[in-house]
Design a protein around this motif. Sequence first.
Motif, PDB file in Angstrom:
ATOM      1  N   ALA A 234      37.000  36.306  35.197  1.00  0.00           N
ATOM      2  CA  ALA A 234      35.997  37.396  34.565  1.00  0.00           C
ATOM      3  C   ALA A 234      36.461  38.723  34.235  1.00  0.00           C
ATOM      4  O   ALA A 234      37.720  38.701  34.492  1.00  0.00           O
ATOM      5  CB  ALA A 234      35.020  37.782  35.918  1.00  0.00           C
ATOM      6  N   PRO A 235      35.816  39.454  33.307  1.00  0.00           N
ATOM      7  CA  PRO A 235      36.455  40.701  32.740  1.00  0.00           C
ATOM      8  C   PRO A 235      36.932  41.810  33.564  1.00  0.00           C
ATOM      9  O   PRO A 235      36.232  43.001  33.578  1.00  0.00           O
ATOM     10  CB  PRO A 235      35.546  40.931  31.665  1.00  0.00           C
ATOM     11  N   VAL A 236      37.422  41.423  35.027  1.00  0.00           N
ATOM     12  CA  VAL A 236      37.764  42.395  36.020  1.00  0.00           C
ATOM     13  C   VAL A 236      39.072  41.829  36.514  1.00  0.00           C
ATOM     14  O   VAL A 236      39.453  40.721  36.563  1.00  0.00           O
ATOM     15  CB  VAL A 236      36.776  42.563  36.984  1.00  0.00           C
ATOM     16  N   ALA A 237      40.029  42.893  36.996  1.00  0.00           N
ATOM     17  CA  ALA A 237      41.188  42.606  37.535  1.00  0.00           C
ATOM     18  C   ALA A 237      40.986  42.023  38.904  1.00  0.00           C
ATOM     19  O   ALA A 237      40.031  42.043  39.602  1.00  0.00           O
ATOM     20  CB  ALA A 237      42.205  43.661  37.378  1.00  0.00           C
ATOM     21  N   GLY A 238      42.218  41.633  39.575  1.00  0.00           N
ATOM     22  CA  GLY A 238      42.544  41.226  40.839  1.00  0.00           C
ATOM     23  C   GLY A 238      43.179  42.293  41.637  1.00  0.00           C
ATOM     24  O   GLY A 238      43.786  43.171  40.882  1.00  0.00           O
ATOM     25  N   LEU A 239      43.377  42.226  42.805  1.00  0.00           N
ATOM     26  CA  LEU A 239      44.034  43.150  43.660  1.00  0.00           C
ATOM     27  C   LEU A 239      45.134  42.469  44.487  1.00  0.00           C
ATOM     28  O   LEU A 239      44.779  41.475  45.411  1.00  0.00           O
ATOM     29  CB  LEU A 239      43.188  43.978  44.409  1.00  0.00           C
ATOM     30  N   PRO A 240      46.413  42.503  44.260  1.00  0.00           N
ATOM     31  CA  PRO A 240      47.463  41.846  45.084  1.00  0.00           C
ATOM     32  C   PRO A 240      47.532  42.306  46.560  1.00  0.00           C
ATOM     33  O   PRO A 240      47.427  43.331  46.686  1.00  0.00           O
ATOM     34  CB  PRO A 240      48.834  42.135  44.561  1.00  0.00           C
ATOM     35  N   LEU A 241      47.556  41.246  47.465  1.00  0.00           N
ATOM     36  CA  LEU A 241      47.504  41.786  48.833  1.00  0.00           C
ATOM     37  C   LEU A 241      48.811  41.436  49.495  1.00  0.00           C
ATOM     38  O   LEU A 241      49.644  40.536  48.811  1.00  0.00           O
ATOM     39  CB  LEU A 241      46.404  40.979  49.652  1.00  0.00           C
ATOM     40  N   ARG A 242      49.071  41.983  50.701  1.00  0.00           N
ATOM     41  CA  ARG A 242      50.621  41.683  51.145  1.00  0.00           C
ATOM     42  C   ARG A 242      50.895  40.411  51.798  1.00  0.00           C
ATOM     43  O   ARG A 242      51.895  40.134  52.021  1.00  0.00           O
ATOM     44  CB  ARG A 242      50.647  42.726  52.398  1.00  0.00           C
TER      45      ARG A 242
END
Length: 592
Positions: A234-242
Motif C-alpha cells: 500500500a502507499p504507506v511505509a512500514g515501521l521496523p520493530l526491535r
Amino acid sequence: MNFRPATALSVLLAASASALTLGSPEGLTLSGPVTLTGARLLPGGVAVCLGARLAVLSAAGALERSIPTGADCAGLSVSPDGTLALTTTLAGAQGAGAVNVWRLADGQRAGQFSVPNLTGAGFSGGRSLLIGSAGGTESLDLGGGTRRPLNSQGVTYLNTSPDGTYAVVGTGRRVQLIDARTAAPVSGYNCDEPCAVGAVGFSADGRSAAVQVGRQLVALRSNYPSTVVERDAAPVAGLPLRDGTVLTLKGEPGAGELQRRDLLTGRREKSLTVPGGAVQPTQVTADNQILSLTAGGLSLGTAEQPVTRRIDLPARATGGGTDPATGRPVALLGGTLSVDGRVAARQVWAVQTMNRATWLLAADGTGGLSLAQLDAGKVRTVAPVGTATHLSVNHWGNAAATWNDDRLSVVSQKTGKVTATLNVPGQLGGAHVTLAPDFSRAFILPAKGDGFVAVLASGKRFPLPLAPGRRAADLQISGKGVLAVTAPDGTTDLYQPGNRVPYATLSAAPPAQTLSPARFSPDSTLLAVPTWNERGWRVDLVNVASGRVDARTPALADPPSFITWAADGRAVTLGAGRLDRLESVTVFPLND
C-alpha cells in the motif's frame, strides 16, 4: 489590517473608535480527513503539523500550544531532547524553500534559513540540522549558524530519524540510509527508474528504515544490504520493530489490518485487526510506544496493541454557510454537508449563504446536479443545472448563478426559473463570477485575461470600473452598490458606485484557493476581510463608510475557507478555528 492612501481624503492607519466588539465565540469541531503533514512524539505529548500551524498536544490530545508557521508545513522534525521543532516549506516557483526552527516551550522562532531548491531537512543532533536540496546535503549548526557542505550530489528527498542519528535520502535512481552527521551512506537500494520515495519509518535507534519506493516496501539497515519486504505494498511505509519485523498496513488504506513481516524475508509473521479503521504506523520509541496516523487524527499504542488511545483532530471545512431557519453553522467537508455537525446532505459540490438564503449545488440522484436551497436542515431542489459545476449567489440571496466552462445561467429564488443566460465560450472555466444585487449584471473574472461586466439581458460587455492599472482577483458588490475589489497582491480597494477612484485600500491576505473572499454584511455597513500576519490568520470587520477597522477576530489556525453573515448581521461564521483551539468552524457574535 493596514491601510494606504487612496485619494487626498485618505483613510488613516488606525482602527475606528466604534463600539463594535466581538462577543464570546462558539466553536464547532468536525470529524473527517485532517490536513496532517507531520507528527512526532514528545516527552508526555505529541507535536503535529496541521496545515500552517505547529501544534503541541498532551498525551490525551489537549492543545497545549499552537504556533503559526506562516505557510503549510511540508515536513516536521523534533530535536532528540524534545525542546525544538523544525518545519519546512519546500521550494516554490521562486526556487527557495525555508527551514524554520521553533522553541516548543514558548513557541518562539529560534532560527530561519532559506535554502534554494530545498527537498527536506531534519535534526541530526540536539542543536544541528541536516539539510537536503538539489545542490546536495549540508549540516547547519544552530549555535553559530554555520553551514557546512557534506555531499554535492543532489537529493530529491530527505528525512531524518527521530533520534537524529540517520537519514533516508533519495538520489535519482537510488534511495539510501546515511549517517546524519557525515552523510556517509550505510545502506542503499537501486531503483529501475527514478526512485519515487514515499513515507519512511525508522526503528527506535534509527539504524533501520522501511521506505516506500513506488509499490515496493524496502528495508534499509546500517551496514547491511537492502531487502524488499513487500512487492505490492500500500502507499504507506512500514515501521521496523526491535524484534526484526516490520509493522505495516495491509492493502489499500481503509482496510483496517496491520501486518508484521520479517525484515529480511518479507514473510508475514502476524496479522492484527485494528478496530475503528486503518492506521499508518509512523514512529516507535525505545520503550515500544507507537505513534500512528489515522483518517481523523492520531493514535497511540504498542506493537501488540497498536491503538490504545485515539486523538481526534479538526477537519478543515472546504465551504459553508448558515442554516437560515436556525442560524446554525453549515459546513461542507469532502462532499458531505453538515448542519451544526450533523449530516444534512451528501454529494454536495458547493454551498453559499447570502443574506437569508443558503444555496447548494448538489447531486440530483440521477447522475446530474441541481440547484437547491437549505432550510431548517432540509434540502429543497430549486432547478436542474445541467452541466454547471460552479455557484455564486448575489448579495440579497434572491438569485444564484451557475456555470460551466462556456455557459452561465441565473435562477430566481422566487420562481425557481432561469431569468437569464450568458454564453462565454472558453472563458468561464475557473472564473470568479459575482452577480449584481438586482442580478441584471455579472462581474466576470476569467482565469486568464481581463475581467469584464456583462449585461445579462443583452450580453453586452464593459470593462470593470476600476482605477487604471488595477487588476482583480475577486470582486464583491454590496446591496448599496459599493465594490470591494481584491487585487492579485491581496490589497482590496473600495469603490463608491460610479466612481473609478477607490476611497480606501485595505492591505489583506493574498488570494488563495483555500481562502474565502471578503463578504459584505446584510445591511452593507460592514465588510469582513480575511488577512494574515506572523501571529496567524484573522478576519477584520471594516466599516464600509469610513474604510476603517471596527473589530477583528483573534488569530485563526487556518485561512477561513468561507465567511458568512447571520441574516440579521449580528454574527459572522468563519470556516476556520481559533489558533488556540482545535476547531473547524467558529461563530463570532457582534456586540455594539
